[in-house]
Design a protein around this motif. Structure first.
Motif, PDB file in Angstrom:
ATOM      1  N   GLU A 101       6.089   1.465  -7.861  1.00 20.14           N
ATOM      2  CA  GLU A 101       7.192   2.397  -8.090  1.00 20.14           C
ATOM      3  C   GLU A 101       7.536   2.517  -9.566  1.00 20.14           C
ATOM      4  O   GLU A 101       8.011   3.559 -10.013  1.00 20.14           O
ATOM      5  N   CYS A 155       0.832  -1.202   0.000  1.00 21.87           N
ATOM      6  CA  CYS A 155       0.000   0.000   0.000  1.00 21.87           C
ATOM      7  C   CYS A 155       0.871   1.259   0.000  1.00 21.87           C
ATOM      8  O   CYS A 155       1.894   1.324   0.683  1.00 21.87           O
ATOM      9  N   ALA A 156       0.452   2.278  -0.741  1.00 16.15           N
ATOM     10  CA  ALA A 156       1.173   3.554  -0.782  1.00 16.15           C
ATOM     11  C   ALA A 156       1.077   4.287   0.547  1.00 16.15           C
ATOM     12  O   ALA A 156       1.898   5.160   0.834  1.00 16.15           O
ATOM     13  N   TYR A 170       0.868   0.593  -4.314  1.00 15.70           N
ATOM     14  CA  TYR A 170       2.090   1.348  -4.595  1.00 15.70           C
ATOM     15  C   TYR A 170       2.858   0.642  -5.691  1.00 15.70           C
ATOM     16  O   TYR A 170       3.297  -0.486  -5.527  1.00 15.70           O
TER      17      TYR A 170
END
Length: 59
Positions: free
Chosen positions: A51, A9-10, A49
């Motif tokens: 990246e 999770c972000a 999330y």
């Protein structure tokens, strides 16, 4: 319903004060009880999330 994986999770960020990872979302009392008591809790604030997606936006 699948269990939420906080590590993806972000909102799961590193807190240097306590030297650990913590959720950045402030859950209210009812949401926290649901999170702690249910085996298959699906967090409504979960934000995956990725990246690699962030790097693509920079290019």
């Amino acid at each position: 319903m699948a269990k939420t994986n906080c590590e993806n999770c972000a909102n799961y960020i590193y807190d240097s004060e306590c030297d650990c990872y913590c959720c950045d979302v402030n859950l209210d009392e009812d949401e926290m009880m649901r999170f702690l008591s249910q085996q298959n809790y699906e967090c409504p604030y979960f934000n995956f999330y990725d990246e690699y997606k962030m790097v693509q936006k920079q290019n």
